[in-house]
Design a protein around this motif. Structure first.
Motif, PDB file in Angstrom:
ATOM      1  N   TYR A  46       0.831  -1.203   0.000  1.00 16.75           N
ATOM      2  CA  TYR A  46       0.000   0.000   0.000  1.00 16.75           C
ATOM      3  C   TYR A  46       0.869   1.257   0.000  1.00 16.75           C
ATOM      4  N   LEU A  47       1.937   1.255   0.804  1.00 15.68           N
ATOM      5  CA  LEU A  47       2.824   2.417   0.838  1.00 15.68           C
ATOM      6  C   LEU A  47       3.504   2.636  -0.507  1.00 15.68           C
ATOM      7  N   ILE A  48       3.855   1.550  -1.196  1.00  8.14           N
ATOM      8  CA  ILE A  48       4.468   1.678  -2.520  1.00  8.14           C
ATOM      9  C   ILE A  48       3.463   2.281  -3.499  1.00  8.14           C
ATOM     10  N   LEU A  49       2.225   1.822  -3.437  1.00  5.59           N
ATOM     11  CA  LEU A  49       1.205   2.343  -4.350  1.00  5.59           C
ATOM     12  C   LEU A  49       0.895   3.815  -4.091  1.00  5.59           C
ATOM     13  N   THR A  50       1.062   4.270  -2.864  1.00  5.15           N
ATOM     14  CA  THR A  50       0.735   5.661  -2.531  1.00  5.15           C
ATOM     15  C   THR A  50       1.981   6.527  -2.339  1.00  5.15           C
ATOM     16  N   ILE A  51       3.139   6.070  -2.802  1.00  4.13           N
ATOM     17  CA  ILE A  51       4.390   6.789  -2.553  1.00  4.13           C
ATOM     18  C   ILE A  51       4.380   8.191  -3.159  1.00  4.13           C
ATOM     19  N   PHE A  52       3.773   8.349  -4.300  1.00  2.00           N
ATOM     20  CA  PHE A  52       3.838   9.653  -4.962  1.00  2.00           C
ATOM     21  C   PHE A  52       2.873  10.666  -4.366  1.00  2.00           C
ATOM     22  N   LEU A  57       9.224  12.437  -0.683  1.00  4.65           N
ATOM     23  CA  LEU A  57       9.463  11.156  -1.336  1.00  4.65           C
ATOM     24  C   LEU A  57      10.491  10.322  -0.583  1.00  4.65           C
ATOM     25  N   ILE A  58      11.560  10.941  -0.129  1.00  6.36           N
ATOM     26  CA  ILE A  58      12.604  10.212   0.598  1.00  6.36           C
ATOM     27  C   ILE A  58      12.031   9.637   1.897  1.00  6.36           C
ATOM     28  N   ILE A  64       8.710   2.796   3.653  1.00  7.16           N
ATOM     29  CA  ILE A  64       8.556   1.515   2.958  1.00  7.16           C
ATOM     30  C   ILE A  64       9.648   0.546   3.402  1.00  7.16           C
ATOM     31  N   LEU A  65      10.884   1.009   3.444  1.00  3.04           N
ATOM     32  CA  LEU A  65      11.989   0.157   3.895  1.00  3.04           C
ATOM     33  C   LEU A  65      11.770  -0.298   5.329  1.00  3.04           C
ATOM     34  N   TYR A  66      11.296   0.595   6.155  1.00  3.55           N
ATOM     35  CA  TYR A  66      11.026   0.288   7.563  1.00  3.55           C
ATOM     36  C   TYR A  66      10.022  -0.865   7.678  1.00  3.55           C
ATOM     37  N   VAL A  67       8.943  -0.790   6.903  1.00  7.82           N
ATOM     38  CA  VAL A  67       7.912  -1.826   6.947  1.00  7.82           C
ATOM     39  C   VAL A  67       8.435  -3.131   6.329  1.00  7.82           C
ATOM     40  N   LEU A  68       9.182  -3.038   5.230  1.00  8.73           N
ATOM     41  CA  LEU A  68       9.724  -4.246   4.611  1.00  8.73           C
ATOM     42  C   LEU A  68      10.719  -4.949   5.538  1.00  8.73           C
TER      43      LEU A  68
END
Length: 142
Positions: A46-52, A57-58, A64-68
């Motif tokens: 979900y975070l990847i889909l809503t990144i923009f 952005l950083i 995303i990295l934190y959740v992965l």
């Protein structure tokens, strides 16, 4: 000759009940870890889909990295539980890898300016010990 031959029948029954209870608890833990791993994975998706749509952005990429990395930690702990079912013993390597992943995750979220030197040294020391432990286990398995 078994390790339990000297025990009374009552004590053997009690040990059997405890062993079965442990397996049931490990199975329940495995189910919960699977649910947590799936939830964190879907959260990352979900975070990847809503990144923009994220303001920074950083910062969004770091989230995303934190959740992965959290997902990886959960999967490594799940691997420890499943290896217990396969081998009847707890493997140390997945625990060390989960610890190393947790420390990398911690480094990602730390604000360097607010961190004390003792905390930095402690984190470096923990990472060093975990890497050394993984290396020693890898060498002994060869």
């Amino acid at each position: 000759m078994s390790d339990y031959d000297h025990l009374s029948p009552t004590m053997k029954t009690v040990l059997d009940i405890i062993s079965r209870s442990t397996l049931i608890i490990y199975a329940l833990i495995a189910i919960l870890l699977i649910v947590i791993a799936l939830l964190t994975f879907f959260d990352a998706a979900y975070l990847i889909l809503t990144i923009f749509s994220h303001e920074n952005l950083i910062q969004g990429i770091v989230e995303i990295l934190y959740v992965l990395l959290l997902t990886i930690i959960v999967v490594e702990v799940l691997e420890t539980v499943t290896s217990y079912f396969r081998t009847g013993r707890i493997l140390v390597r997945p625990i060390l890898i989960a610890g190393l992943t947790a420390m990398v995750r911690k480094v990602l979220i730390i604000n360097i300016e607010e961190m004390h030197i003792t905390e930095s040294i402690a984190i470096i020391g923990i990472i060093g010990v975990l890497v050394a432990g993984i290396y020693v286990l890898w060498k002994t398995e060869m």
